[in-house]
Design a protein around this motif. Structure first.
Motif, PDB file in Angstrom:
ATOM      1  N   ALA A 131      16.999   2.950   7.279  1.00 39.09           N
ATOM      2  CA  ALA A 131      18.172   2.206   8.065  1.00 39.09           C
ATOM      3  C   ALA A 131      19.007   3.321   8.836  1.00 39.09           C
ATOM      4  N   SER A 132      19.519   3.117   9.743  1.00 37.46           N
ATOM      5  CA  SER A 132      20.443   3.821  10.646  1.00 37.46           C
ATOM      6  C   SER A 132      21.887   3.661  10.269  1.00 37.46           C
ATOM      7  N   ASP A 133      22.090   2.515   9.726  1.00 39.58           N
ATOM      8  CA  ASP A 133      23.616   2.303   9.408  1.00 39.58           C
ATOM      9  C   ASP A 133      23.602   1.439   8.079  1.00 39.58           C
ATOM     10  N   ILE A 134      24.659   1.640   7.215  1.00 39.94           N
ATOM     11  CA  ILE A 134      25.070   0.868   6.148  1.00 39.94           C
ATOM     12  C   ILE A 134      26.205   0.098   6.666  1.00 39.94           C
ATOM     13  N   HIS A 135      26.456  -1.276   6.275  1.00 38.67           N
ATOM     14  CA  HIS A 135      27.655  -2.140   6.639  1.00 38.67           C
ATOM     15  C   HIS A 135      28.119  -2.614   5.084  1.00 38.67           C
ATOM     16  N   ILE A 136      29.178  -2.097   4.590  1.00 37.65           N
ATOM     17  CA  ILE A 136      29.699  -2.657   3.256  1.00 37.65           C
ATOM     18  C   ILE A 136      30.991  -3.442   3.646  1.00 37.65           C
ATOM     19  N   GLU A 137      30.840  -4.724   3.641  1.00 32.54           N
ATOM     20  CA  GLU A 137      31.698  -5.846   4.331  1.00 32.54           C
ATOM     21  C   GLU A 137      32.379  -6.855   3.153  1.00 32.54           C
ATOM     22  N   PRO A 138      33.587  -6.384   2.942  1.00 28.92           N
ATOM     23  CA  PRO A 138      34.343  -7.453   2.022  1.00 28.92           C
ATOM     24  C   PRO A 138      34.532  -8.887   2.703  1.00 28.92           C
TER      25      PRO A 138
ATOM     26  N   VAL B 171      31.206   8.459   7.999  1.00 29.96           N
ATOM     27  CA  VAL B 171      31.649   6.967   7.183  1.00 29.96           C
ATOM     28  C   VAL B 171      33.020   6.763   7.891  1.00 29.96           C
ATOM     29  N   SER B 172      33.039   5.534   8.193  1.00 30.34           N
ATOM     30  CA  SER B 172      34.211   5.061   8.999  1.00 30.34           C
ATOM     31  C   SER B 172      34.665   3.676   8.077  1.00 30.34           C
ATOM     32  N   SER B 173      36.176   3.734   8.013  1.00 29.63           N
ATOM     33  CA  SER B 173      36.697   2.549   7.363  1.00 29.63           C
ATOM     34  C   SER B 173      37.562   1.896   8.217  1.00 29.63           C
ATOM     35  N   LEU B 174      37.468   0.559   8.263  1.00 29.82           N
ATOM     36  CA  LEU B 174      38.377  -0.343   8.918  1.00 29.82           C
ATOM     37  C   LEU B 174      38.906  -1.541   7.941  1.00 29.82           C
TER      38      LEU B 174
ATOM     39  N   GLU C  37      39.066  -3.226   3.209  1.00 33.01           N
ATOM     40  CA  GLU C  37      38.462  -2.294   4.025  1.00 33.01           C
ATOM     41  C   GLU C  37      37.036  -2.651   4.077  1.00 33.01           C
ATOM     42  N   LYS C  38      36.498  -2.442   5.417  1.00 29.55           N
ATOM     43  CA  LYS C  38      35.165  -2.635   5.788  1.00 29.55           C
ATOM     44  C   LYS C  38      34.682  -1.124   5.768  1.00 29.55           C
ATOM     45  N   ILE C  39      33.518  -1.022   5.249  1.00 31.12           N
ATOM     46  CA  ILE C  39      32.922   0.669   5.511  1.00 31.12           C
ATOM     47  C   ILE C  39      31.696   0.436   6.350  1.00 31.12           C
ATOM     48  N   VAL C  40      31.498   1.459   7.202  1.00 32.62           N
ATOM     49  CA  VAL C  40      30.121   1.466   7.936  1.00 32.62           C
ATOM     50  C   VAL C  40      30.025   2.967   7.596  1.00 32.62           C
ATOM     51  N   ILE C  41      28.612   3.241   7.311  1.00 32.84           N
ATOM     52  CA  ILE C  41      28.253   4.535   7.222  1.00 32.84           C
ATOM     53  C   ILE C  41      26.937   4.614   8.204  1.00 32.84           C
ATOM     54  N   ARG C  42      26.980   5.732   9.047  1.00 32.32           N
ATOM     55  CA  ARG C  42      25.973   5.972   9.779  1.00 32.32           C
ATOM     56  C   ARG C  42      24.989   7.134   9.148  1.00 32.32           C
ATOM     57  N   LEU C  43      23.919   6.876   9.114  1.00 26.97           N
ATOM     58  CA  LEU C  43      23.037   7.806   8.317  1.00 26.97           C
ATOM     59  C   LEU C  43      22.202   8.766   9.686  1.00 26.97           C
ATOM     60  N   LEU C  44      22.620   9.823   9.736  1.00 27.62           N
ATOM     61  CA  LEU C  44      21.910  10.714  10.837  1.00 27.62           C
ATOM     62  C   LEU C  44      20.630  11.176  10.319  1.00 27.62           C
ATOM     63  N   ASN C  45      19.751  11.022  11.284  1.00 29.03           N
ATOM     64  CA  ASN C  45      18.296  11.794  10.576  1.00 29.03           C
ATOM     65  C   ASN C  45      18.225  13.222  11.129  1.00 29.03           C
ATOM     66  N   ARG C  46      18.044  14.045  10.257  1.00 30.53           N
ATOM     67  CA  ARG C  46      17.925  15.552  10.627  1.00 30.53           C
ATOM     68  C   ARG C  46      16.668  16.067  10.757  1.00 30.53           C
TER      69      ARG C  46
END
Length: 556
Positions: free
Chosen positions: A193-200, A265-268, A274-283
């Motif tokens: 995955a490129s992003d994780i969306h944690i959505e209340p 990690v971004s919170s909104l 709070e919704k959290i979106v995590i961008r997973l960066l491929n190294r």
């Protein structure tokens, strides 16, 4: 009609075992409840792979490699854990009214019947190695164990109000929350995955993963775990857990199953929390090799020509998530040399390159793009990378840098390469300065790659033929409708970029200065070798890399 051969007979026929070995195991089978194949493996007469080959032949049931399958803990609701472990059965996916289940012994009809009654669904069994099944059961059902532990540990204080700060800090270190957090991240890495969306939500916390550009449902965490789960993630990213009504951004680096993962990690704040979106960066260093970015030969040659220019502005354009940063850093990686002073200003710093001086923009401390860019110009740079030209001031300083002999690399958000010229003029840069400083623009999109294991050929319809301009009998590829473990039955695995490389030569510079229309510039560019996004998309469809449906979704 001939009776189907028994597994023992097939093993003898295939010379995997002798008749004496078969008789010995059958005699021993009377003293225990283990099945014949399992006893043969335990006695060392055959390997598990050999047993699976015979089962596949005997039953006509496919073998799956669970290491290539994205496991979904949400499917645990169909089969109780006790039953799944009893029959060594892993629920894999629900599709077309059937539940696909990986089993060590799908010939056990009693097991299949019991699983169908428990799931209240038709079971489609497949064969898997015992070791892989055991590991998969741990992944699938550990999610439920963690969720149950979270419920047990959080239920006492959950009363509908937000927990006190001290209480919350204690909660985030609880083993259940730590395991739930790790499970979410591990599953994302496993799914690529490129992003994780944690959505209340009103009654739960929905977890979704973006895989190859498309969001997929992961699992649902209980509502009472929300405060601790979100706070745990915020603490990991060094965010302030006391501030819940303003957006925040942070980052964290982790090692997941031996893989280095860089997470943004971004919170909104939302109405349910709070919704959290995590961008997973491929190294992965391979991504920073321009020869592996999907450029076709003509575009690659034009791209390399652009970045070798000693000065000017080189821009990458496309929507969020189109791979602009990866391409930009691949260019920097190519240019990185002991004789060059390379400085970047980014928000955030996505890739870390040895030998490159990278600056993290921080608006609250005065490190804006414009202010930092002014300071960079006093540092004797040869090459400057600006994460994004966001406003007129940044654009003006970038132009000034290009005019004074610097190579400036940056990004913009426009639909294609030629419209980038109009965008810069709209930002207040005079046409003559745009024409004299911009050396070229690369527009980019990411489309999903067809899975090589299950893509199928077909004759396209009238609309597709018109778009592709192909012969009547010519066939193209599309995503297969059959189940495929390699791509988790999506028909796609990975993504490939399509490009449009626009070079600004003397004629284009003159056209920009005279305020020529986008259509006029595009017409001239195409006559002089520019391949448009649509044309590059067509080429990748005809080569079987992607499908017409993917190109149509993103471009047409």
């Amino acid at each position: 009609m001939a009776a189907k051969k028994k597994i023992g007979e097939i093993l003898v026929e295939f010379n995997y075992i002798t008749e004496e070995q078969l008789k010995q195991v059958i005699d021993n089978q009377e003293n225990n409840d283990k099945r014949l194949g399992e006893l043969l493996v335990e006695n060392g007469y055959i390997s598990e792979d050999e047993l699976n080959q015979v089962l596949e032949f005997q039953l006509g049931i496919p073998f799956v490699d669970l290491s290539k399958f994205s496991l979904n803990p949400g499917l645990a609701e169909y089969i109780p854990e006790q039953l799944a472990r009893k029959y060594q059965a892993v629920p894999l996916e629900m599709s077309r009214g059937k539940l696909k289940v990986a089993m060590t012994d799908p010939s056990d009809l009693v097991a299949v019947d019991d699983l169908e009654r428990a799931a209240n669904e038709k079971i489609e069994p497949v064969i898997a190695n015992r070791k892989d099944v055991k590991r998969a059961l741990g992944v699938i059902y550990s999610a439920n164990e963690d969720t149950a532990d979270v419920f047990e540990s959080l239920n006492d204080y959950q009363s509908g109000d937000d927990p006190e700060l001290d209480e919350l800090k204690a909660m985030v270190e609880d083993a259940p929350i730590v395991r739930l957090t790790n499970l979410i991240i591990n599953q994302a890495v496993q799914m690529r995955a490129s992003d994780i969306h944690i959505e209340p939500q009103s009654e739960k916390v929905r977890i979704r993963y973006r895989v190859d550009g498309v969001l997929q449902h992961g699992l649902d965490a209980p509502k009472y775990s929300q405060a601790a789960l979100i706070s745990r993630l915020k603490i990991m990213a060094d965010l302030d857990i006391t501030k819940r009504r303003i957006p925040q951004d942070g980052r964290v680096q982790l090692s997941v199953s031996g893989i280095e993962v860089d997470m943004r990690v971004s919170s909104l704040p939302t109405i349910f929390g709070e919704k959290i979106v995590i961008r997973l960066l491929n190294r992965d260093d391979e991504l920073l090799d321009i020869d592996k970015l999907g450029f076709q030969e003509n575009n690659l040659e034009r791209f390399k020509k652009l970045i070798k220019k000693p000065y000017g502005i080189f821009l990458l354009t496309g929507p969020t998530g189109s791979g602009k940063s990866t391409t930009l850093f691949a260019a920097l990686n190519q240019l990185n040399d002991i004789e060059k002073n390379i400085v970047t200003i980014e928000d955030p710093v996505e890739y870390q390159l040895d030998g490159v001086n990278q600056v993290q923009a921080k608006k609250n401390t005065g490190l804006t793009f414009a202010n930092t860019l002014r300071s960079i110009l006093r540092q004797d740079p040869d090459i400057i990378m600006v994460g994004e030209i966001r406003d007129q001031e940044t654009a003006q300083i970038a132009v000034r840098a290009a005019l004074t002999g610097h190579l400036v690399l940056s990004t913009l958000h426009t639909n294609d390469s030629v419209s980038t010229i109009t965008r810069l003029i709209d930002m207040g840069i005079p046409p003559y300065l745009v024409g004299s400083t911009v050396i070229g623009v690369v527009a980019q999109r990411l489309v999903r790659k067809l899975c090589d294991d299950c893509k199928v050929k077909y004759k396209p319809g009238p609309e597709e033929k018109m778009f592709l301009d192909i012969d009547e009998d010519e066939e193209i590829y599309k995503a297969g409708e059959n189940h495929c473990d390699n791509c988790n039955s999506t028909g796609y695995k990975g993504r490939v970029a399509i490009h449009e490389v626009f070079l600004v030569d003397e004629k284009i510079e003159e056209m920009i200065t005279k305020s020529a229309s986008e259509a006029e510039m595009k017409k001239y560019a195409k006559e002089n070798g520019m391949i448009t996004l649509t044309e590059d998309g067509k080429d990748k469809v005809e080569k079987g890399l992607t499908s017409y449906q993917e190109v149509a979704r993103l471009i047409i």
